[in-house]
Design a protein around this motif. Structure first.
Motif, PDB file in Angstrom:
ATOM      1  N   TYR A  43       7.227   6.258  -6.943  1.00  0.00           N
ATOM      2  CA  TYR A  43       7.053   4.809  -6.967  1.00  0.00           C
ATOM      3  C   TYR A  43       5.981   4.468  -7.997  1.00  0.00           C
ATOM      4  CZ  TYR A  43       9.598   4.556  -2.539  1.00  0.00           C
ATOM      5  OH  TYR A  43      10.558   4.644  -1.559  1.00  0.00           O
ATOM      6  N   PRO A  44       6.124   3.363  -8.714  1.00  0.00           N
ATOM      7  CA  PRO A  44       5.110   2.998  -9.710  1.00  0.00           C
ATOM      8  C   PRO A  44       3.914   2.283  -9.073  1.00  0.00           C
ATOM      9  CG  PRO A  44       6.842   1.355  -9.705  1.00  0.00           C
ATOM     10  CD  PRO A  44       7.269   2.416  -8.716  1.00  0.00           C
ATOM     11  N   LEU A  45       2.791   2.361  -9.742  1.00  0.00           N
ATOM     12  CA  LEU A  45       1.691   1.454  -9.447  1.00  0.00           C
ATOM     13  C   LEU A  45       2.082   0.067  -9.949  1.00  0.00           C
ATOM     14  CD1 LEU A  45      -1.283   3.671 -10.669  1.00  0.00           C
ATOM     15  CD2 LEU A  45      -1.025   2.821  -8.315  1.00  0.00           C
TER      16      LEU A  45
ATOM     17  N   VAL B  40      11.485  -5.215  -7.902  1.00  0.00           N
ATOM     18  CA  VAL B  40      10.862  -3.901  -8.063  1.00  0.00           C
ATOM     19  C   VAL B  40       9.790  -3.717  -6.990  1.00  0.00           C
ATOM     20  CG1 VAL B  40       9.535  -2.410  -9.611  1.00  0.00           C
ATOM     21  CG2 VAL B  40      11.257  -3.964 -10.548  1.00  0.00           C
ATOM     22  N   LEU B  41       9.732  -2.526  -6.404  1.00  0.00           N
ATOM     23  CA  LEU B  41       8.707  -2.195  -5.414  1.00  0.00           C
ATOM     24  C   LEU B  41       7.665  -1.289  -6.054  1.00  0.00           C
ATOM     25  CD1 LEU B  41       7.525  -1.981  -2.522  1.00  0.00           C
ATOM     26  CD2 LEU B  41       9.168  -0.120  -2.116  1.00  0.00           C
ATOM     27  N   ALA B  42       6.384  -1.632  -5.883  1.00  0.00           N
ATOM     28  CA  ALA B  42       5.287  -0.809  -6.379  1.00  0.00           C
ATOM     29  C   ALA B  42       4.302  -0.554  -5.251  1.00  0.00           C
ATOM     30  CB  ALA B  42       4.582  -1.499  -7.548  1.00  0.00           C
ATOM     31  N   PHE B  43       3.700   0.625  -5.254  1.00  0.00           N
ATOM     32  CA  PHE B  43       2.685   0.976  -4.256  1.00  0.00           C
ATOM     33  C   PHE B  43       1.304   0.945  -4.903  1.00  0.00           C
ATOM     34  CE2 PHE B  43       5.773   3.694  -1.508  1.00  0.00           C
ATOM     35  CZ  PHE B  43       6.327   2.525  -1.002  1.00  0.00           C
ATOM     36  N   THR B  44       0.331   0.499  -4.162  1.00  0.00           N
ATOM     37  CA  THR B  44      -1.033   0.428  -4.687  1.00  0.00           C
ATOM     38  C   THR B  44      -1.835   1.691  -4.418  1.00  0.00           C
ATOM     39  OG1 THR B  44      -1.833  -0.633  -2.656  1.00  0.00           O
ATOM     40  CG2 THR B  44      -1.083  -2.084  -4.435  1.00  0.00           C
TER      41      THR B  44
ATOM     42  N   VAL C 182      -0.629   7.979  -1.843  1.00  0.00           N
ATOM     43  CA  VAL C 182       0.707   7.848  -1.273  1.00  0.00           C
ATOM     44  C   VAL C 182       1.768   8.150  -2.327  1.00  0.00           C
ATOM     45  CG1 VAL C 182       2.377   6.179  -0.359  1.00  0.00           C
ATOM     46  CG2 VAL C 182       0.063   6.264   0.581  1.00  0.00           C
ATOM     47  N   ILE C 183       1.589   7.603  -3.515  1.00  0.00           N
ATOM     48  CA  ILE C 183       2.560   7.824  -4.605  1.00  0.00           C
ATOM     49  C   ILE C 183       2.704   9.307  -4.916  1.00  0.00           C
ATOM     50  CG2 ILE C 183       2.955   7.482  -7.079  1.00  0.00           C
ATOM     51  CD1 ILE C 183       1.702   4.683  -6.741  1.00  0.00           C
ATOM     52  N   GLU C 184       1.566  10.004  -5.040  1.00  0.00           N
ATOM     53  CA  GLU C 184       1.604  11.424  -5.396  1.00  0.00           C
ATOM     54  C   GLU C 184       2.217  12.274  -4.294  1.00  0.00           C
ATOM     55  OE1 GLU C 184       1.072  12.606  -8.319  1.00  0.00           O
ATOM     56  OE2 GLU C 184       0.480  10.638  -9.084  1.00  0.00           O
ATOM     57  N   ARG C 185       1.903  11.969  -3.046  1.00  0.00           N
ATOM     58  CA  ARG C 185       2.438  12.764  -1.939  1.00  0.00           C
ATOM     59  C   ARG C 185       3.942  12.576  -1.787  1.00  0.00           C
ATOM     60  NH1 ARG C 185      -2.394  12.138   2.633  1.00  0.00           N
ATOM     61  NH2 ARG C 185      -3.912  13.458   1.520  1.00  0.00           N
ATOM     62  N   ILE C 186       4.414  11.352  -1.980  1.00  0.00           N
ATOM     63  CA  ILE C 186       5.867  11.114  -1.923  1.00  0.00           C
ATOM     64  C   ILE C 186       6.556  11.864  -3.053  1.00  0.00           C
ATOM     65  CG2 ILE C 186       7.680   9.376  -2.173  1.00  0.00           C
ATOM     66  CD1 ILE C 186       5.804   7.382  -0.810  1.00  0.00           C
TER      67      ILE C 186
ATOM     68  N   PHE D 233       0.846  -1.200   0.000  1.00  0.00           N
ATOM     69  CA  PHE D 233       0.000   0.000   0.000  1.00  0.00           C
ATOM     70  C   PHE D 233       0.877   1.243   0.000  1.00  0.00           C
ATOM     71  CE2 PHE D 233      -2.368   3.418   2.089  1.00  0.00           C
ATOM     72  CZ  PHE D 233      -3.557   3.400   1.364  1.00  0.00           C
ATOM     73  N   GLY D 234       1.982   1.179   0.771  1.00  0.00           N
ATOM     74  CA  GLY D 234       2.907   2.296   0.843  1.00  0.00           C
ATOM     75  C   GLY D 234       2.646   3.174   2.058  1.00  0.00           C
TER      76      GLY D 234
END
Length: 317
Positions: free
Chosen positions: A104-106, A84-88, A92-96, A55-56
């Motif tokens: 981080y990729p989906l 490879v690490l991906a966040f769902t 979270v992706i946008e804020r990081i 989830f991240g």
């Protein structure tokens, strides 16, 4: 009657009288590690990757000591394989990306990239605790993209099997791993494990964890959730009846992130720490996520290993 078949997808074998095994029925009875071979791609050379899905979290330090540390452990076990690490979580992706300039990729984006880089076999693994909404998303990604690769596998979350049909008891193994961070037992001491909670029926896994705690003799250790049942109000009466005076409050989450800061430890009337103190308990916080527990990380590495074993063994169908 149905029986488990110990092959790639530990699937159920249909009763011989079932004549019309439809695709829907076949799909519904696939459990355990999922496997798929794309016939027209079998002539391609093997080039393997492992995709780790989480989830991240936006909490940088916690991410490094839990999620990223777990991925490092997986990579260490597979030094010659791309990991490879991906966040769902899109949020979270946008804020990081905004705060740290790192993106981080989906899972879908990661798989597109692996395909473009020429990887032909992908083992997908998850840092989910049990098969809930997030794991359903992970398996949906697997089914949508599996035909893009020569072989694809999808591993199980940390807690999946519960000792049924001769399978391992993940819930018991998990409790034994978490036990390593419990304080020494004392006459009037107790432990509260704060979990996330979910509207998904998988919320019942918390009851399974509680059952295993009881089996191991932890009478004053209780699981409660932020967004499910049991909640804090459900478990406080048990602590009072048991004469507990001192509570160790710890997260039952991969990361000690936002929920720990806002729900568990904030200095406001709604925080769990403040509510427990108002109820007369002495509260000692344990501010580490499950990903900082070496025994728990080892279980996650085992799940990744399992998914990869099915990936590289061409004899398993």
């Amino acid at each position: 009657m149905l029986a488990l078949q110990g092959n790639c997808h530990a699937k159920y074998i249909m009763h011989p009288e079932v004549r019309n095994v439809t695709m829907a029925l076949r799909h519904a009875t696939q459990i355990g590690v999922l496997c798929y071979d794309t016939p027209e791609l079998q002539g391609l050379p093997d080039k393997d990757a492992i995709l780790v899905m989480s989830f991240g979290t936006t909490v940088t330090d916690a991410r490094r000591t839990t999620i990223e540390k777990t991925v490092e452990d997986i990579q260490q076990n597979h030094p010659d394989v791309k990991v490879v690490l991906a966040f769902t979580s899109n949020i979270v992706i946008e804020r990081i990306a905004e705060r740290e300039g790192k993106r981080y990729p989906l899972p879908e984006e990661a798989l597109h990239a692996l395909k473009a880089e020429g990887y032909t076999r992908v083992a997908m693994t998850t840092l989910d605790l049990f098969p809930g909404i997030e794991y359903t998303y992970d398996t949906s990604v697997f089914h949508l993209y599996k035909a893009e690769f020569k072989r694809a596998t999808m591993g199980t979350p940390l807690i999946y099997w519960m000792g049924q049909h001769g399978r391992r008891d993940d819930a018991m193994d998990f409790v034994k791993a978490v036990e390593t961070q419990f304080p020494e037992r004392e006459p009037h001491g107790g432990v509260l494990l704060m979990a996330h909670g979910s509207p998904h029926p998988s919320n019942a896994f918390y009851d399974t964890i509680q059952s295993r705690l009881m089996q191991l003799g932890f009478r004053n250790v209780y699981v409660y959730t932020v967004e499910g049942r049991p909640n804090l109000s459900d478990v406080v009466p048990y602590l009072k009846r048991a004469g507990v005076q001192k509570i160790t409050l710890m997260p039952l989450m991969m990361v000690a992130g936002t929920h720990v800061k806002k729900d568990m430890m904030a200095d406001n009337p709604q925080s769990h720490k403040v509510q427990l103190e108002a109820a007369g308990f002495e509260v000692n916080p344990y501010l580490k996520g499950l990903g900082e527990n070496e025994a728990v990380r080892r279980m996650y590495v085992e799940r990744a290993d399992e998914a990869y074993e099915y990936l590289k063994d061409s004899g398993k169908k």
